[in-house]
Design a protein around this motif. Structure first.
Motif, PDB file in Angstrom:
ATOM      1  N   GLY A 111      34.685  50.798  39.715  1.00 32.41           N
ATOM      2  CA  GLY A 111      33.494  50.252  40.354  1.00 32.41           C
ATOM      3  C   GLY A 111      33.875  49.595  41.651  1.00 32.41           C
ATOM      4  N   LYS A 112      33.112  49.827  42.695  1.00 31.59           N
ATOM      5  CA  LYS A 112      33.395  49.262  44.009  1.00 31.59           C
ATOM      6  C   LYS A 112      34.840  49.488  44.435  1.00 31.59           C
ATOM      7  N   GLY A 113      35.369  50.644  44.094  1.00 31.77           N
ATOM      8  CA  GLY A 113      36.704  51.001  44.550  1.00 31.77           C
ATOM      9  C   GLY A 113      37.847  50.397  43.767  1.00 31.77           C
ATOM     10  N   GLN A 114      37.542  49.742  42.646  1.00 31.54           N
ATOM     11  CA  GLN A 114      38.615  49.141  41.855  1.00 31.54           C
ATOM     12  C   GLN A 114      38.542  49.609  40.412  1.00 31.54           C
ATOM     13  N   ILE A 115      39.704  49.718  39.786  1.00 30.57           N
ATOM     14  CA  ILE A 115      39.726  50.071  38.371  1.00 30.57           C
ATOM     15  C   ILE A 115      39.360  48.824  37.573  1.00 30.57           C
ATOM     16  N   LEU A 116      38.331  48.944  36.735  1.00 34.53           N
ATOM     17  CA  LEU A 116      37.873  47.783  35.986  1.00 34.53           C
ATOM     18  C   LEU A 116      38.318  47.837  34.537  1.00 34.53           C
ATOM     19  N   TYR A 117      38.462  49.033  34.039  1.00 37.21           N
ATOM     20  CA  TYR A 117      38.857  49.163  32.640  1.00 37.21           C
ATOM     21  C   TYR A 117      39.603  50.468  32.473  1.00 37.21           C
ATOM     22  N   ASN A 118      40.653  50.440  31.704  1.00 36.31           N
ATOM     23  CA  ASN A 118      41.419  51.646  31.453  1.00 36.31           C
ATOM     24  C   ASN A 118      41.856  51.573  29.998  1.00 36.31           C
ATOM     25  N   GLY A 119      41.248  52.370  29.154  1.00 33.57           N
ATOM     26  CA  GLY A 119      41.601  52.292  27.738  1.00 33.57           C
ATOM     27  C   GLY A 119      40.652  53.080  26.878  1.00 33.57           C
ATOM     28  N   SER A 120      40.544  52.696  25.622  1.00 36.60           N
ATOM     29  CA  SER A 120      39.749  53.513  24.706  1.00 36.60           C
ATOM     30  C   SER A 120      38.266  53.147  24.798  1.00 36.60           C
ATOM     31  N   PHE A 121      37.452  54.136  24.623  1.00 38.36           N
ATOM     32  CA  PHE A 121      36.015  53.953  24.707  1.00 38.36           C
ATOM     33  C   PHE A 121      35.510  53.168  23.496  1.00 38.36           C
ATOM     34  N   ASP A 122      36.181  53.374  22.354  1.00 42.97           N
ATOM     35  CA  ASP A 122      35.763  52.680  21.134  1.00 42.97           C
ATOM     36  C   ASP A 122      35.801  51.159  21.301  1.00 42.97           C
ATOM     37  N   THR A 123      36.830  50.661  21.983  1.00 45.30           N
ATOM     38  CA  THR A 123      36.955  49.222  22.197  1.00 45.30           C
ATOM     39  C   THR A 123      35.706  48.674  22.862  1.00 45.30           C
ATOM     40  N   ILE A 124      35.251  49.418  23.877  1.00 42.83           N
ATOM     41  CA  ILE A 124      34.052  48.974  24.579  1.00 42.83           C
ATOM     42  C   ILE A 124      32.839  49.038  23.668  1.00 42.83           C
ATOM     43  N   LYS A 125      32.764  50.130  22.897  1.00 48.72           N
ATOM     44  CA  LYS A 125      31.613  50.289  22.009  1.00 48.72           C
ATOM     45  C   LYS A 125      31.568  49.166  20.967  1.00 48.72           C
ATOM     46  N   ASN A 126      32.730  48.841  20.422  1.00 37.17           N
ATOM     47  CA  ASN A 126      32.791  47.788  19.403  1.00 37.17           C
ATOM     48  C   ASN A 126      32.343  46.443  19.950  1.00 37.17           C
ATOM     49  N   LYS A 127      32.646  46.235  21.214  1.00 34.16           N
ATOM     50  CA  LYS A 127      32.283  44.982  21.849  1.00 34.16           C
ATOM     51  C   LYS A 127      30.761  44.765  21.775  1.00 34.16           C
ATOM     52  N   TYR A 128      30.026  45.838  21.833  1.00 36.36           N
ATOM     53  CA  TYR A 128      28.570  45.724  21.813  1.00 36.36           C
ATOM     54  C   TYR A 128      27.975  46.135  20.466  1.00 36.36           C
ATOM     55  N   ALA A 129      28.859  46.330  19.454  1.00 39.38           N
ATOM     56  CA  ALA A 129      28.378  46.848  18.166  1.00 39.38           C
ATOM     57  C   ALA A 129      27.433  45.882  17.472  1.00 39.38           C
ATOM     58  N   ASN A 130      27.609  44.568  17.736  1.00 44.41           N
ATOM     59  CA  ASN A 130      26.764  43.574  17.096  1.00 44.41           C
ATOM     60  C   ASN A 130      25.333  43.586  17.589  1.00 44.41           C
ATOM     61  N   GLU A 131      25.155  44.022  18.764  1.00 47.11           N
ATOM     62  CA  GLU A 131      23.812  43.979  19.338  1.00 47.11           C
ATOM     63  C   GLU A 131      22.925  45.051  18.728  1.00 47.11           C
ATOM     64  N   LYS A 132      21.766  44.625  18.214  1.00 45.33           N
ATOM     65  CA  LYS A 132      20.860  45.588  17.590  1.00 45.33           C
ATOM     66  C   LYS A 132      19.483  45.507  18.235  1.00 45.33           C
ATOM     67  N   ILE A 133      18.809  46.629  18.210  1.00 46.97           N
ATOM     68  CA  ILE A 133      17.440  46.684  18.692  1.00 46.97           C
ATOM     69  C   ILE A 133      16.560  46.926  17.459  1.00 46.97           C
ATOM     70  N   ILE A 134      15.566  46.064  17.238  1.00 44.61           N
ATOM     71  CA  ILE A 134      14.730  46.212  16.044  1.00 44.61           C
ATOM     72  C   ILE A 134      13.282  46.456  16.458  1.00 44.61           C
ATOM     73  N   GLN A 135      12.735  47.577  15.981  1.00 41.51           N
ATOM     74  CA  GLN A 135      11.346  47.869  16.268  1.00 41.51           C
ATOM     75  C   GLN A 135      10.510  47.595  15.019  1.00 41.51           C
ATOM     76  N   VAL A 136       9.455  46.814  15.194  1.00 35.12           N
ATOM     77  CA  VAL A 136       8.664  46.405  14.039  1.00 35.12           C
ATOM     78  C   VAL A 136       7.211  46.859  14.205  1.00 35.12           C
ATOM     79  N   GLU A 137       6.631  47.362  13.107  1.00 33.44           N
ATOM     80  CA  GLU A 137       5.222  47.742  13.142  1.00 33.44           C
ATOM     81  C   GLU A 137       4.441  46.769  12.255  1.00 33.44           C
ATOM     82  N   PHE A 138       3.382  46.172  12.804  1.00 30.79           N
ATOM     83  CA  PHE A 138       2.600  45.182  12.043  1.00 30.79           C
ATOM     84  C   PHE A 138       1.346  45.807  11.457  1.00 30.79           C
TER      85      PHE A 138
END
Lengths: 332, 266
Positions: free
Chosen positions: A232-259
């Motif tokens: 990003g912007k000409g610099q390497i920001l992350y170099n590694g496994s994609f799973d690590t990044i995915k796990n970082k956001y694994a806790n976040e959930k989207i919940i759709q509710v119908e009333f």
């Protein structure tokens, strides 16, 4: 594992004419140009192992294509060192390019008005490929990409997907050690995309080709590789496994509710309301809170009459958008 | 395994042969221009000859120019210019091949195919026209052989001069503008607009020191007998030197341009 690509402190500056604005600007620009230096790459370092598939990702204008162009010998970096398979791409261009294949998804390398097979034959002569080797390679590519019917037709008569298949085949005729793919799935339909992905995996397996691909379609990355380099912007920001990044956001959930009935206002402790339309609402878990189904039901049914709800994790695209935002890469 | 450049040449040749309508309309255009030029210069040439350049010779000179139009008109390869302007040229960088040689061969292939498709019908029809308007036979057999040799060198020289358009396209990114400039200079100074024998002798002397008249003026004047065999031989030697010089300069320029190239976008 031997390292096949090494990038050391690569910088690339572009000098571009800066346009003035306002009255007389065009007139002034004509006589005196002002130049602006753009740093497309700032001290980029990374290395890639032989036989790997690596996803090179980042938002538009991050420097992805510039990197690919430096790696394929098209551009000379301003400073820095780059050794690929023992060569410096921009120094021993003619020797070096024999070992690489390149596909730029938005450009074409085949001849426009002659049958595709003629283009292939010409590439065979340009790369000085031996007859029997060429025959074997063509047979393999033919089977993997189902080219039989496309080869006798001129390029101009082919659809985008058919063209991409031919482009891929063309870049592999000389069995390169390294393959650079710059947005190979751009504009392709679902079926062709899958075919292209399967093919890339197949080539990597049978020939052990090192593959570097840039893409904006994160499903490409998910399907092909676990190794990513984020720029990003000409610099390497992350170099590694994609799973690590995915796990970082694994806790976040989207919940759709119908009333059962529409509510005027909805408030829920510990959850963020994203959208609300009549009797459907979408929530998001707040940072650092873990989602628990029972607790959620208890909480929401205290005040509201719900019929149904569904829980989803962040999609790969959302993760990436989050990531870009975190690094403040989003263009404002 | 064939020679790379032979294959490139064949490819261009094949591509060009696909456009029949282009060839037919080309023949019609050349025929029209031929008649027009002859009528024009006939009006100017009040006497039968200007410094030994007769009306019959003038007509032949014009017709040869129209028959071998593609071979003597400097331009740019149909895709090379746009390839540079829009950045597709980046693929050429990724091939193990010298770019100057590749462009040279491509353009030569295109020019030769285009010439072979057109020259014969124009020569046949022009030979059948009434005297004064017709294309005459070559003065003698030796002249004819020298004509062929100098025409081949002229064609190569035309391509090597066209390569300057490629260099200028790298600088300006406008293939149309650069080719127009190169073609206009080469045509005017090479006798393709006004036949050189009709120009004042002072100008003729200057043009002798430039490469452009060796593209088509030399072969055509050998054909019509306006230049003697001995003179012709000497000048063929000079044209070879010019061919070498233009190729060397072109190669250096393009090498320099490639170093500075920046390819932008996706």
């Amino acid at each position: 594992m031997t390292k096949i690509i090494e990038f050391k402190n690569i910088c690339k500056e572009f000098k571009i004419p800066e346009k003035r604005t306002g009255k007389w600007s065009t007139f002034l620009n004509f006589f005196k140009r002002k130049y602006k230096i753009i740093n497309a790459l700032k001290n980029v370092n990374f290395s890639i192992d032989e036989g790997d598939i690596v996803g090179y990702i980042g938002p538009n204008g991050a420097g992805k294509s510039t990197t690919i162009k430096i790696m394929s010998g098209i551009l000379t970096p301003t400073t820095g060192e780059c050794i690929i398979d023992g060569y410096t791409p921009w120094k021993n261009r003619k020797e070096y390019v024999k070992n690489i294949g390149v596909v730029f998804g938005q450009r074409s390398q085949l001849w426009w008005d002659v049958p595709v097979i003629d283009s292939f034959e010409l590439l065979k002569d340009i790369y000085k490929i031996k007859d029997d080797e060429y025959k074997d390679t063509l047979k393999l590519l033919n089977e993997a990409l189902d080219l039989e019917q496309l080869l006798p037709r001129p390029l101009r008569q082919l659809s985008l997907g058919q063209k991409m298949k031919c482009e891929l085949a063309a870049s592999l005729l000389h069995r390169p050690k390294i393959l650079f793919l710059d947005e190979p799935t751009i504009g392709l339909d679902a079926v062709t995309k899958l075919a292209v992905r399967d093919f890339i995996k197949y080539i990597n397996k049978v020939w052990h080709t090192t593959i570097i691909l840039t893409t904006h379609d994160m499903n490409d990355i998910e399907a092909l590789t676990n190794k990513i380099i984020l720029i990003g912007k000409g610099q390497i920001l992350y170099n590694g496994s994609f799973d690590t990044i995915k796990n970082k956001y694994a806790n976040e959930k989207i919940i759709q509710v119908e009333f059962a009935k529409p509510y005027e206002k909805i408030l829920l402790n510990g959850y963020e309301l994203i959208s609300h339309d009549k009797n459907v609402a979408v929530f998001k878990t707040k940072k650092d809170t873990e989602f628990h189904t029972k607790a959620f039901i208890n909480e929401i049914s205290k005040e509201y009459d719900i019929i149904d709800f569904s829980v989803n994790s962040l999609s790969v695209d959302e993760i990436l958008a989050r990531l870009y935002k975190e690094y403040e890469l989003q263009e404002k | 395994m064939k020679n790379t450049y032979v294959s490139i040449f064949k490819m261009e040749f094949k591509g060009e042969l696909q456009y029949r309508a282009k060839a037919i309309s080309g023949i019609a255009t050349q025929f029209f221009w031929g008649i027009m030029y002859i009528c024009l210069y006939m009006a100017f040439m009040s006497s039968d000859s200007v410094d030994g350049f007769t009306i019959t010779q003038m007509a032949s000179y014009i017709w040869l120019g129209q028959s071998f139009f593609a071979l003597r008109f400097p331009g740019i390869h149909k895709s090379a210019g746009y390839e540079i302007a829009n950045g597709n040229v980046c693929y050429k960088f990724t091939r193990p091949i010298n770019l100057y040689n590749q462009w040279f061969t491509e353009y030569l292939g295109e020019k030769l195919a285009s010439t072979l498709l057109r020259f014969l019908p124009i020569i046949v029809i022009a030979s059948l026209l009434p005297t004064n308007y017709a294309l005459s036979m070559p003065v003698n057999f030796t002249a004819f052989i020298l004509f062929i040799i100098s025409l081949i060198i002229g064609g190569l020289l035309c391509v090597s001069i066209s390569m300057f358009s490629i260099y200028l396209t790298f600088v300006t990114l406008s293939p149309k503008g650069t080719t127009t400039i190169v073609a206009t200079i080469a045509n005017l100074l090479g006798g393709a607009i006004i036949p050189i024998p009709l120009m004042p002798s002072a100008i003729q002397n200057v043009l002798n020191f430039l490469p452009f008249r060796y593209i088509s003026d030399l072969p055509f004047r050998i054909y019509i007998g306006n230049i003697s065999i001995t003179h012709g031989l000497i000048q063929i030697g000079i044209s070879l030197i010019w061919l070498l010089i233009t190729i060397v300069i072109g190669k250096l320029l393009i090498k320099n341009a490639l170093k500075k190239t920046i390819i932008q976008g996706g």
